[in-house]
Design an enzyme around this catalytic site. Sequence first.
Site, PDB file in Angstrom:
ATOM      1  N   GLU A 237     -37.206 -35.967 -51.074  1.00  0.00           N
ATOM      2  CA  GLU A 237     -38.028 -36.949 -51.877  1.00  0.00           C
ATOM      3  C   GLU A 237     -36.415 -37.476 -52.906  1.00  0.00           C
ATOM      4  OE1 GLU A 237     -41.680 -40.098 -53.134  1.00  0.00           O
ATOM      5  OE2 GLU A 237     -41.231 -38.125 -54.607  1.00  0.00           O
TER       6      GLU A 237
ATOM      7  N   GLY B 262     -42.334 -38.143 -60.401  1.00  0.00           N
ATOM      8  CA  GLY B 262     -43.288 -37.191 -60.610  1.00  0.00           C
ATOM      9  C   GLY B 262     -43.057 -35.890 -59.822  1.00  0.00           C
ATOM     10  N   ARG B 263     -42.085 -35.758 -59.258  1.00  0.00           N
ATOM     11  CA  ARG B 263     -42.050 -34.428 -58.605  1.00  0.00           C
ATOM     12  C   ARG B 263     -41.623 -33.307 -59.509  1.00  0.00           C
ATOM     13  NH1 ARG B 263     -38.787 -38.730 -56.946  1.00  0.00           N
ATOM     14  NH2 ARG B 263     -36.580 -37.905 -56.647  1.00  0.00           N
TER      15      ARG B 263
ATOM     16  N   HIS C 266     -44.977 -16.361 -35.530  1.00  0.00           N
ATOM     17  CA  HIS C 266     -45.631 -16.222 -33.950  1.00  0.00           C
ATOM     18  C   HIS C 266     -45.321 -17.901 -33.739  1.00  0.00           C
ATOM     19  CE1 HIS C 266     -47.106 -12.022 -33.596  1.00  0.00           C
ATOM     20  NE2 HIS C 266     -46.909 -12.453 -35.180  1.00  0.00           N
TER      21      HIS C 266
ATOM     22  N   LYS D  89     -48.934 -40.923 -62.548  1.00  0.00           N
ATOM     23  CA  LYS D  89     -47.867 -40.839 -63.254  1.00  0.00           C
ATOM     24  C   LYS D  89     -48.036 -42.784 -63.940  1.00  0.00           C
ATOM     25  CE  LYS D  89     -43.035 -41.275 -63.968  1.00  0.00           C
ATOM     26  NZ  LYS D  89     -41.516 -40.851 -63.771  1.00  0.00           N
TER      27      LYS D  89
ATOM     28  N   LYS E 134     -44.857 -48.758 -48.777  1.00  0.00           N
ATOM     29  CA  LYS E 134     -46.316 -49.165 -48.964  1.00  0.00           C
ATOM     30  C   LYS E 134     -46.357 -51.101 -49.068  1.00  0.00           C
ATOM     31  CE  LYS E 134     -45.169 -45.714 -52.896  1.00  0.00           C
ATOM     32  NZ  LYS E 134     -45.094 -45.416 -54.137  1.00  0.00           N
TER      33      LYS E 134
ATOM     34  N   GLU F 234     -53.566 -45.220 -52.944  1.00  0.00           N
ATOM     35  CA  GLU F 234     -54.621 -43.261 -52.571  1.00  0.00           C
ATOM     36  C   GLU F 234     -55.127 -43.077 -53.258  1.00  0.00           C
ATOM     37  OE1 GLU F 234     -51.248 -44.520 -51.948  1.00  0.00           O
ATOM     38  OE2 GLU F 234     -50.665 -43.284 -50.153  1.00  0.00           O
TER      39      GLU F 234
HETATM   40  O1  F6P Z   1     -44.668 -41.010 -52.668  1.00  0.00           O
HETATM   41  C1  F6P Z   1     -43.575 -42.071 -54.427  1.00  0.00           C
HETATM   42  C2  F6P Z   1     -44.529 -41.445 -55.229  1.00  0.00           C
HETATM   43  O2  F6P Z   1     -43.669 -42.501 -56.362  1.00  0.00           O
HETATM   44  C3  F6P Z   1     -43.525 -40.233 -55.914  1.00  0.00           C
HETATM   45  O3  F6P Z   1     -42.924 -40.030 -55.956  1.00  0.00           O
HETATM   46  C4  F6P Z   1     -45.232 -40.071 -57.085  1.00  0.00           C
HETATM   47  O4  F6P Z   1     -45.441 -38.294 -56.801  1.00  0.00           O
HETATM   48  C5  F6P Z   1     -46.024 -40.038 -56.082  1.00  0.00           C
HETATM   49  O5  F6P Z   1     -45.707 -41.689 -55.375  1.00  0.00           O
HETATM   50  C6  F6P Z   1     -47.291 -40.396 -56.603  1.00  0.00           C
HETATM   51  O6  F6P Z   1     -46.668 -41.589 -57.971  1.00  0.00           O
HETATM   52  P1  F6P Z   1     -48.249 -41.745 -59.121  1.00  0.00           P
HETATM   53  O7  F6P Z   1     -48.009 -40.697 -59.573  1.00  0.00           O
HETATM   54  O8  F6P Z   1     -47.759 -42.853 -60.055  1.00  0.00           O
HETATM   55  O9  F6P Z   1     -49.753 -41.812 -58.539  1.00  0.00           O
END
Ligand code: F6P
Length: 545
Positions: free
Chosen positions: A352, A266-267, A383, A206, A511, A212
């Site tokens: 979240e 995002g979620r 199990h 987003k 972060k 990452e």
């Molecule tokens: O973990 C925090 C967060 O902002 C989430 O809410 C989001 O889904 C994720 O990082 C990834 O963010 P992006 O889509 O901006 O890379």
Amino acid sequence: MARLTESPAYQALADHHGRIADLHLRDLFADDPGRFDALSRRLDGMLVDFSKNRVTAETLSLLIDLARDRGLEARRDAMFAGEAINTTEGRAVLHTALRNRSGRPVMVDGEDVMPKVHGVLDCMRDFTARVRSGDWTGATGKRITDVVNIGIGGSDLGPRMVVEALRPWAQDGPRVRFVSNVDGSDIAEVLKACDPHSTLFLVASKTFTTQETLTNAHTARDWIVQALGEDAVASHFAALSTNSKAVATFGIDTDVMFEFWDWVGGRYSLWSAIGLPIALAVGFDRFEALLEGAHAMDEHFRTAPLDQNIPVLMGMIGLWYVDFFGADSYAVLPYDQYMHRFPAHLQQLDMESNGKRVALDGTAMDVQTGPVLFGEPGTNGQHSFYQLIHQGTHLIPCDFIAPARTQNPLGEHHPILLSNFFAQTEALMRGKTEAEVRRELADKGMGEDEIAAALPHRVFPGNRPSTSILVEEVNPRALGMLVALYEHKVFVQGTIWGVNSFDQWGVELGKQLAKGILPELMAGDPVDSHDASTNGLINAWLDMR
Ligand code: F6P
């Protein structure tokens, strides 16, 4: 608005809890043969049975009073109407617009967003058809056989869960893989299985600033450039993002950027361009069926009376356990192997969203908020951790989810699976009484002393609550309904608690600190700038690596 605990509706529930907390579900069923009919609800082939919950008709009516008292209907309507209910970020919350099939406009700041939504869906449909037909090729003219989605959090969990859940519906498409972890092992293993000539990367973020994702995307880019040269990037990368500037800076042509907007959390984003890997896996018509299922649940949530409203009942009953029974965790147990990532998606969605310690007005909460959510597909969980749910000291409400029909009707597998699904909720509800255990052990020929010693270990208290959800099959439409059901359940609970379910400031601190630590690790000199433990760990790593 008065604090939650000060509201008369909350206090009425507290009094009621005092009166009914000790009622046993076994007795509630014995006293009322109509309990299942009275406490289950149906919607478009979905059956949700609330009757194995520790509630009476009066409980439900008091929970609905609380929902009304906390302005649930007004806040729900404000969300659907595009009001900026995410106040800490000044944003509307409109994942429902992404799957709005009604033809009604959805206004944000005086603009109808539906034309933009349809515009991106049209681009996704076109791109999906091109990739799946072989019209879109890699730089050397090869058909795309592998799509790798690079994203994390909401840009990974939702689409990954859906691609897995709909695996039987994915024919004739490319293999769709996912890379999320910044641990190089994640991308290394995926790249080992792919051929650069026929691999398409979707960089899903987003913000397009997530460390990452950008690290993985750069590694993927280097892999393509090394094999095919710089010019190949255009044919092997697409972006799913709100940030066109950062996409262009990364080196992806914005012509192959599928856009979404800041009013998509995002979620809650699998319904947006972030759903492109789903469309590539199962085809665009099935992606649309997913949207249609979610829209059907939206319409139900928007219009059904509160006491018939499945997400409202689910949210309020969940809150009843958290705040009145002190249940601090919650299990979601899909009896469908393809849904094995469903609990993982719900973990982000629920934890979240409602993992908050202050209310919208900044005051500290005086009740517990979102529970710890966990789950595994049945029967594997049985199990593993079910022992604790049956006989442990914690009260853990569970949702059991199963399809009536399997995609793999092999021998007796599905009846066996479902016999476990039905048996577990029955066992949790009924338990096993002392008299039953005593009879069973005596029948086995045990003596009185032996029985007395064994009894406490073999008795199950029962009265452990569960909700059962049956769908006809796990198809795109049913899955859309299920995911939207949980989204609205989270919304209902967040509204009653009065928290902002749409921000996530809590993930920022780690972060920020990691950004400071990375240069220290790269420099390789001993550090003394942190607390003793962090210094000790970093310095130990410098020695050990
Ligand atoms: O973990 C925090 C967060 O902002 C989430 O809410 C989001 O889904 C994720 O990082 C990834 O963010 P992006 O889509 O901006 O890379």
